[in-house]
Design a protein around this motif. Sequence first.
Motif, PDB file in Angstrom:
ATOM      1  N   ALA A  29      67.943  96.758  87.866  1.00  0.00           N
ATOM      2  CA  ALA A  29      68.120  96.635  86.416  1.00  0.00           C
ATOM      3  C   ALA A  29      66.933  95.987  85.711  1.00  0.00           C
ATOM      4  CB  ALA A  29      69.386  95.826  86.106  1.00  0.00           C
ATOM      5  N   TYR A  30      65.948  95.519  86.464  1.00  0.00           N
ATOM      6  CA  TYR A  30      64.809  94.837  85.851  1.00  0.00           C
ATOM      7  C   TYR A  30      63.503  95.252  86.519  1.00  0.00           C
ATOM      8  CZ  TYR A  30      68.234  91.749  83.665  1.00  0.00           C
ATOM      9  OH  TYR A  30      69.277  91.256  82.928  1.00  0.00           O
ATOM     10  N   ASP A  31      62.501  95.495  85.670  1.00  0.00           N
ATOM     11  CA  ASP A  31      61.145  95.706  86.175  1.00  0.00           C
ATOM     12  C   ASP A  31      60.412  94.389  86.352  1.00  0.00           C
ATOM     13  OD1 ASP A  31      61.370  98.431  86.289  1.00  0.00           O
ATOM     14  OD2 ASP A  31      60.110  98.852  84.543  1.00  0.00           O
ATOM     15  N   HIS A  32      60.795  93.404  85.544  1.00  0.00           N
ATOM     16  CA  HIS A  32      60.059  92.140  85.501  1.00  0.00           C
ATOM     17  C   HIS A  32      61.018  90.956  85.601  1.00  0.00           C
ATOM     18  CE1 HIS A  32      56.796  94.697  84.105  1.00  0.00           C
ATOM     19  NE2 HIS A  32      57.576  95.116  83.118  1.00  0.00           N
ATOM     20  N   LYS A  33      60.524  89.857  86.096  1.00  0.00           N
ATOM     21  CA  LYS A  33      61.314  88.623  86.148  1.00  0.00           C
ATOM     22  C   LYS A  33      61.541  88.096  84.743  1.00  0.00           C
ATOM     23  CE  LYS A  33      57.179  85.769  86.682  1.00  0.00           C
ATOM     24  NZ  LYS A  33      56.410  84.834  87.515  1.00  0.00           N
ATOM     25  N   HIS A  34      62.644  87.397  84.541  1.00  0.00           N
ATOM     26  CA  HIS A  34      62.984  86.790  83.253  1.00  0.00           C
ATOM     27  C   HIS A  34      63.451  85.361  83.534  1.00  0.00           C
ATOM     28  CE1 HIS A  34      62.740  90.553  80.871  1.00  0.00           C
ATOM     29  NE2 HIS A  34      63.040  91.099  82.038  1.00  0.00           N
ATOM     30  N   ALA A  37      64.506  80.521  81.195  1.00  0.00           N
ATOM     31  CA  ALA A  37      65.427  79.380  81.223  1.00  0.00           C
ATOM     32  C   ALA A  37      64.967  78.275  82.163  1.00  0.00           C
ATOM     33  CB  ALA A  37      66.827  79.848  81.630  1.00  0.00           C
ATOM     34  N   ASN A  38      64.041  78.582  83.052  1.00  0.00           N
ATOM     35  CA  ASN A  38      63.570  77.574  84.005  1.00  0.00           C
ATOM     36  C   ASN A  38      62.588  76.586  83.395  1.00  0.00           C
ATOM     37  OD1 ASN A  38      65.082  79.065  85.776  1.00  0.00           O
ATOM     38  ND2 ASN A  38      63.362  79.914  86.916  1.00  0.00           N
ATOM     39  N   GLY A  39      62.143  76.871  82.163  1.00  0.00           N
ATOM     40  CA  GLY A  39      61.281  75.921  81.454  1.00  0.00           C
ATOM     41  C   GLY A  39      59.836  75.917  81.895  1.00  0.00           C
ATOM     42  N   GLU A  40      59.383  76.980  82.563  1.00  0.00           N
ATOM     43  CA  GLU A  40      57.993  77.040  83.014  1.00  0.00           C
ATOM     44  C   GLU A  40      57.265  78.241  82.411  1.00  0.00           C
ATOM     45  OE1 GLU A  40      57.438  76.405  87.253  1.00  0.00           O
ATOM     46  OE2 GLU A  40      59.445  75.528  87.394  1.00  0.00           O
ATOM     47  N   ASP A  41      57.719  78.657  81.216  1.00  0.00           N
ATOM     48  CA  ASP A  41      57.093  79.772  80.495  1.00  0.00           C
ATOM     49  C   ASP A  41      57.003  81.044  81.343  1.00  0.00           C
ATOM     50  OD1 ASP A  41      56.693  78.222  78.163  1.00  0.00           O
ATOM     51  OD2 ASP A  41      54.861  77.371  79.033  1.00  0.00           O
ATOM     52  N   ASN A  42      57.986  81.253  82.180  1.00  0.00           N
ATOM     53  CA  ASN A  42      58.081  82.451  83.020  1.00  0.00           C
ATOM     54  C   ASN A  42      56.936  82.571  84.030  1.00  0.00           C
ATOM     55  OD1 ASN A  42      59.868  84.625  83.557  1.00  0.00           O
ATOM     56  ND2 ASN A  42      58.467  86.083  82.594  1.00  0.00           N
ATOM     57  N   ARG A  43      56.301  81.445  84.330  1.00  0.00           N
ATOM     58  CA  ARG A  43      55.215  81.474  85.314  1.00  0.00           C
ATOM     59  C   ARG A  43      55.737  81.345  86.745  1.00  0.00           C
ATOM     60  NH1 ARG A  43      53.030  77.786  81.566  1.00  0.00           N
ATOM     61  NH2 ARG A  43      53.565  76.101  83.004  1.00  0.00           N
ATOM     62  N   ASP A  44      56.920  80.787  86.906  1.00  0.00           N
ATOM     63  CA  ASP A  44      57.459  80.573  88.244  1.00  0.00           C
ATOM     64  C   ASP A  44      58.100  81.854  88.776  1.00  0.00           C
ATOM     65  OD1 ASP A  44      59.503  80.140  86.181  1.00  0.00           O
ATOM     66  OD2 ASP A  44      60.833  79.820  87.898  1.00  0.00           O
ATOM     67  N   GLY A  45      58.327  81.890  90.075  1.00  0.00           N
ATOM     68  CA  GLY A  45      58.966  83.054  90.681  1.00  0.00           C
ATOM     69  C   GLY A  45      57.975  84.159  90.994  1.00  0.00           C
ATOM     70  N   GLU A  46      58.346  85.006  91.912  1.00  0.00           N
ATOM     71  CA  GLU A  46      57.495  86.110  92.345  1.00  0.00           C
ATOM     72  C   GLU A  46      57.404  87.183  91.263  1.00  0.00           C
ATOM     73  OE1 GLU A  46      55.005  88.290  93.885  1.00  0.00           O
ATOM     74  OE2 GLU A  46      55.615  86.703  95.295  1.00  0.00           O
ATOM     75  N   SER A  47      56.182  87.652  90.991  1.00  0.00           N
ATOM     76  CA  SER A  47      55.987  88.693  89.979  1.00  0.00           C
ATOM     77  C   SER A  47      56.022  90.092  90.583  1.00  0.00           C
ATOM     78  CB  SER A  47      54.650  88.484  89.260  1.00  0.00           C
ATOM     79  OG  SER A  47      54.650  87.260  88.545  1.00  0.00           O
ATOM     80  N   GLY A 101      68.164  88.734  85.499  1.00  0.00           N
ATOM     81  CA  GLY A 101      66.735  88.945  85.705  1.00  0.00           C
ATOM     82  C   GLY A 101      65.988  87.711  86.157  1.00  0.00           C
ATOM     83  N   ASN A 102      66.689  86.597  86.340  1.00  0.00           N
ATOM     84  CA  ASN A 102      66.034  85.371  86.835  1.00  0.00           C
ATOM     85  C   ASN A 102      65.899  85.491  88.355  1.00  0.00           C
ATOM     86  OD1 ASN A 102      65.451  82.664  87.686  1.00  0.00           O
ATOM     87  ND2 ASN A 102      66.287  81.912  85.748  1.00  0.00           N
ATOM     88  N   ASN A 103      64.668  85.439  88.857  1.00  0.00           N
ATOM     89  CA  ASN A 103      64.471  85.586  90.301  1.00  0.00           C
ATOM     90  C   ASN A 103      64.081  84.275  90.972  1.00  0.00           C
ATOM     91  OD1 ASN A 103      61.768  85.188  89.667  1.00  0.00           O
ATOM     92  ND2 ASN A 103      61.037  87.048  90.684  1.00  0.00           N
ATOM     93  N   ASN A 104      64.281  83.182  90.255  1.00  0.00           N
ATOM     94  CA  ASN A 104      63.928  81.868  90.806  1.00  0.00           C
ATOM     95  C   ASN A 104      64.870  80.823  90.222  1.00  0.00           C
ATOM     96  OD1 ASN A 104      62.303  80.155  92.411  1.00  0.00           O
ATOM     97  ND2 ASN A 104      61.092  79.549  90.630  1.00  0.00           N
ATOM     98  N   GLY A 105      66.181  81.053  90.427  1.00  0.00           N
ATOM     99  CA  GLY A 105      67.185  80.246  89.739  1.00  0.00           C
ATOM    100  C   GLY A 105      67.552  78.948  90.433  1.00  0.00           C
ATOM    101  N   TYR A 106      66.670  78.424  91.274  1.00  0.00           N
ATOM    102  CA  TYR A 106      66.997  77.209  92.038  1.00  0.00           C
ATOM    103  C   TYR A 106      67.338  76.027  91.126  1.00  0.00           C
ATOM    104  CZ  TYR A 106      62.539  75.127  90.774  1.00  0.00           C
ATOM    105  OH  TYR A 106      61.502  74.582  90.067  1.00  0.00           O
TER     106      TYR A 106
END
Length: 267
Positions: A29-34, A37-47, A101-106
Amino acid sequence: MYALSGRRPSASINFITAPDGFTLADLVAYDHKHNEANGEDNRDGESHNRSWNSGVEGSSDDQAVLATREARRRSLLATLFLSQGVPMLSGGDEIGRTQGGNNNGYAQDNEVCWYDWGAVDEPFLEFTKRLIALRSEHPVFRRRRWFEGRAIRGADVHDLMWFAPDGTEMSDDDWAVGYASSLAVFLNGEAISASGPRGEPVRDDSFLLLFNANSEPIKFGIPADLAASGWIIELESSPRPHQGQQLPTSGRYEVDAWGLTVLRCLP
């Protein structure tokens, strides 16, 4: 990779998704991470997620998009459970869990990562149960030794055979074609080389798996001489399955776009 070091198929832990990435529902359902909400300007998580949104990014009411997502999700999970080695199912994938779409929801202890028990995808859960049961019932899907690509114990055909969609056995050149995204594999239950706990031969049904990773349906040629009495449709990724339908020893069978069909050899 494992056979050369003397390890068995159980050394391979196979997975489509893992807790530190997209859920299965989000993978289609997603091409890109979203991860805003993690507060890191979407820089975290695998692209680089090897994902495809099936035509629309995120939630959609488009029935064609939803049908594509459902077909891909079922076929991905079926591929996992019908592969040799140990399948790893990421918790929640069996009920359609999404993280939006969050791929780093730790860092999220909220609706992003919680299980929504009021939104369980019951048909998909039943499909997952059917896959688990099929794997548990048939040792040919969980062999303790590697395939050898030859006849075993006097079997008439090899323990493993690969076929192009037209029903002809695949050549080295066929494997080298980049766009060859659909194929069939024959798993011979009469040619399992490992013995049982008391040294007895292990026998099982034989199966023909039809994989169609294309955006259009494909009519697969069913190879002749693999089944003496024909085939029965054991499982399909299609939401309108034809389970239980019998097919002749040869001919053609249409597999839906992004679909997977499991045929069991009749005795």
